[in-house]
Design a protein around this motif. Structure first.
Motif, PDB file in Angstrom:
ATOM      1  N   GLY A   1      26.938 176.904  12.241  1.00  0.00           N
ATOM      2  CA  GLY A   1      26.642 175.629  12.866  1.00  0.00           C
ATOM      3  C   GLY A   1      27.258 175.600  14.248  1.00  0.00           C
ATOM      4  N   VAL A   2      27.245 174.417  14.846  1.00  0.00           N
ATOM      5  CA  VAL A   2      27.900 174.206  16.137  1.00  0.00           C
ATOM      6  C   VAL A   2      28.818 173.013  15.970  1.00  0.00           C
ATOM      7  CG1 VAL A   2      27.605 173.704  18.596  1.00  0.00           C
ATOM      8  CG2 VAL A   2      25.931 175.152  17.408  1.00  0.00           C
ATOM      9  N   TYR A   3      30.055 173.167  16.425  1.00  0.00           N
ATOM     10  CA  TYR A   3      31.031 172.101  16.241  1.00  0.00           C
ATOM     11  C   TYR A   3      32.029 172.070  17.388  1.00  0.00           C
ATOM     12  CZ  TYR A   3      33.539 176.093  14.157  1.00  0.00           C
ATOM     13  OH  TYR A   3      34.096 177.327  13.913  1.00  0.00           O
ATOM     14  N   TYR A  24      31.114 168.527  13.484  1.00  0.00           N
ATOM     15  CA  TYR A  24      29.847 169.230  13.667  1.00  0.00           C
ATOM     16  C   TYR A  24      28.873 168.391  14.485  1.00  0.00           C
ATOM     17  CZ  TYR A  24      30.883 172.961  10.381  1.00  0.00           C
ATOM     18  OH  TYR A  24      31.426 174.051   9.779  1.00  0.00           O
ATOM     19  N   ALA A  25      28.025 169.078  15.231  1.00  0.00           N
ATOM     20  CA  ALA A  25      26.901 168.404  15.878  1.00  0.00           C
ATOM     21  C   ALA A  25      26.017 167.798  14.796  1.00  0.00           C
ATOM     22  CB  ALA A  25      26.102 169.401  16.720  1.00  0.00           C
ATOM     23  N   GLU A  26      25.538 166.604  15.031  1.00  0.00           N
ATOM     24  CA  GLU A  26      24.708 165.939  14.033  1.00  0.00           C
ATOM     25  C   GLU A  26      23.488 166.775  13.659  1.00  0.00           C
ATOM     26  OE1 GLU A  26      23.944 162.192  15.968  1.00  0.00           O
ATOM     27  OE2 GLU A  26      25.697 161.262  15.013  1.00  0.00           O
ATOM     28  N   GLU A  27      22.957 167.520  14.608  1.00  0.00           N
ATOM     29  CA  GLU A  27      21.748 168.297  14.379  1.00  0.00           C
ATOM     30  C   GLU A  27      22.017 169.694  13.821  1.00  0.00           C
ATOM     31  OE1 GLU A  27      21.477 165.542  17.857  1.00  0.00           O
ATOM     32  OE2 GLU A  27      22.859 167.134  17.281  1.00  0.00           O
ATOM     33  N   CYS A  28      23.288 170.115  13.787  1.00  0.00           N
ATOM     34  CA  CYS A  28      23.581 171.517  13.462  1.00  0.00           C
ATOM     35  C   CYS A  28      24.792 171.643  12.536  1.00  0.00           C
ATOM     36  CB  CYS A  28      23.794 172.298  14.759  1.00  0.00           C
ATOM     37  SG  CYS A  28      23.673 174.080  14.550  1.00  0.00           S
ATOM     38  N   ASP A  29      24.748 170.896  11.452  1.00  0.00           N
ATOM     39  CA  ASP A  29      25.823 170.895  10.462  1.00  0.00           C
ATOM     40  C   ASP A  29      25.308 171.584   9.201  1.00  0.00           C
ATOM     41  OD1 ASP A  29      27.716 170.323   8.504  1.00  0.00           O
ATOM     42  OD2 ASP A  29      27.964 168.238   9.128  1.00  0.00           O
ATOM     43  N   ARG A  74      26.418 171.738   6.354  1.00  0.00           N
ATOM     44  CA  ARG A  74      26.631 170.964   5.123  1.00  0.00           C
ATOM     45  C   ARG A  74      25.505 169.972   4.880  1.00  0.00           C
ATOM     46  NH1 ARG A  74      32.230 168.617   6.972  1.00  0.00           N
ATOM     47  NH2 ARG A  74      30.753 168.134   8.633  1.00  0.00           N
ATOM     48  N   THR A  75      24.773 169.596   5.965  1.00  0.00           N
ATOM     49  CA  THR A  75      23.762 168.557   5.828  1.00  0.00           C
ATOM     50  C   THR A  75      22.376 168.960   6.320  1.00  0.00           C
ATOM     51  OG1 THR A  75      24.336 167.629   7.987  1.00  0.00           O
ATOM     52  CG2 THR A  75      25.478 166.717   6.053  1.00  0.00           C
ATOM     53  N   TRP A 107      20.081 174.590   9.983  1.00  0.00           N
ATOM     54  CA  TRP A 107      21.129 174.661  11.006  1.00  0.00           C
ATOM     55  C   TRP A 107      21.059 175.942  11.832  1.00  0.00           C
ATOM     56  CZ3 TRP A 107      24.577 178.613  11.259  1.00  0.00           C
ATOM     57  CH2 TRP A 107      24.746 179.391  10.108  1.00  0.00           C
ATOM     58  N   PHE A 108      20.697 177.082  11.223  1.00  0.00           N
ATOM     59  CA  PHE A 108      20.707 178.329  11.983  1.00  0.00           C
ATOM     60  C   PHE A 108      19.614 178.325  13.057  1.00  0.00           C
ATOM     61  CE2 PHE A 108      19.799 182.803  12.880  1.00  0.00           C
ATOM     62  CZ  PHE A 108      21.058 183.182  13.323  1.00  0.00           C
ATOM     63  N   ALA A 109      18.457 177.796  12.745  1.00  0.00           N
ATOM     64  CA  ALA A 109      17.387 177.699  13.748  1.00  0.00           C
ATOM     65  C   ALA A 109      17.798 176.766  14.882  1.00  0.00           C
ATOM     66  CB  ALA A 109      16.096 177.218  13.099  1.00  0.00           C
ATOM     67  N   VAL A 110      18.459 175.659  14.543  1.00  0.00           N
ATOM     68  CA  VAL A 110      18.945 174.729  15.569  1.00  0.00           C
ATOM     69  C   VAL A 110      19.999 175.415  16.432  1.00  0.00           C
ATOM     70  CG1 VAL A 110      20.166 172.553  15.979  1.00  0.00           C
ATOM     71  CG2 VAL A 110      18.424 172.693  14.172  1.00  0.00           C
ATOM     72  N   LYS A 111      20.916 176.129  15.813  1.00  0.00           N
ATOM     73  CA  LYS A 111      21.949 176.842  16.580  1.00  0.00           C
ATOM     74  C   LYS A 111      21.307 177.838  17.534  1.00  0.00           C
ATOM     75  CE  LYS A 111      25.806 180.046  16.218  1.00  0.00           C
ATOM     76  NZ  LYS A 111      25.244 181.268  16.771  1.00  0.00           N
ATOM     77  N   ARG A 112      20.366 178.603  17.039  1.00  0.00           N
ATOM     78  CA  ARG A 112      19.711 179.625  17.861  1.00  0.00           C
ATOM     79  C   ARG A 112      18.970 178.986  19.038  1.00  0.00           C
ATOM     80  NH1 ARG A 112      17.286 182.635  13.830  1.00  0.00           N
ATOM     81  NH2 ARG A 112      15.548 181.212  13.960  1.00  0.00           N
ATOM     82  N   ARG A 113      18.302 177.845  18.819  1.00  0.00           N
ATOM     83  CA  ARG A 113      17.556 177.163  19.891  1.00  0.00           C
ATOM     84  C   ARG A 113      18.484 176.531  20.926  1.00  0.00           C
ATOM     85  NH1 ARG A 113      14.717 174.823  15.846  1.00  0.00           N
ATOM     86  NH2 ARG A 113      15.664 172.797  16.244  1.00  0.00           N
TER      87      ARG A 113
END
Length: 133
Positions: free
Chosen positions: A50-52, A69-74, A76-77, A81-87
């Motif tokens: 994720g990103v935090y 954590y970033a709301e979009e890249c957690d 746990r939720t 998250w990996f696609a969001v992190k990569r983008r």
């Protein structure tokens, strides 16, 4: 673009300062050109699982820092998250430093703001504050 609630950002900043006071200063992930010199309060923007945002106050052995954590890249939720992190942050793991004084000046100038937004550009990142309802 990633979003972090300012209430949580303030908690991470405060925790970093408290940890630094209790344990002898601030950590620097890069150690600059002079190890042990020029460390200052701030946040680490970390791309990993994720990103935090993470506090940078020194910790006792085995202790874990406070993170938000970033709301979009957690992870746990958000199963994606990996696609969001990569983008946003990119595919590789890494860390960027955000200076506490500069961030706190931004927050003081925008008292109506509720979130820190981080936008990733080709060769830089932009920080700005927004009011989300």
């Amino acid at each position: 673009m990633l979003s972090f609630p300012l209430t949580s950002v303030r908690e991470v900043l405060a925790r970093g300062r408290a940890d630094a006071e209790a344990h002898g200063g601030f950590r620097d992930p890069h150690y600059g050109l002079r190890s042990g010199k020029d460390q200052k309060p701030g946040l680490w923007l970390v791309g990993d699982q994720g990103v935090y945002l993470m506090s940078n106050g020194k910790l006792p052995d085995g202790a874990k820092p406070l993170v938000v954590y970033a709301e979009e890249c957690d992870p746990r939720t958000n199963d994606d998250w990996f696609a969001v992190k990569r983008r946003t942050f990119g595919g590789d793991d890494g860390v960027d430093f955000i200076d506490a004084e500069q961030l706190e000046a931004m927050m003081a100038a925008a008292p109506e703001a509720t979130h820190l937004r981080v936008a990733f550009l080709q060769d830089s990142m932009q920080l700005y504050l927004v009011a989300k309802s």
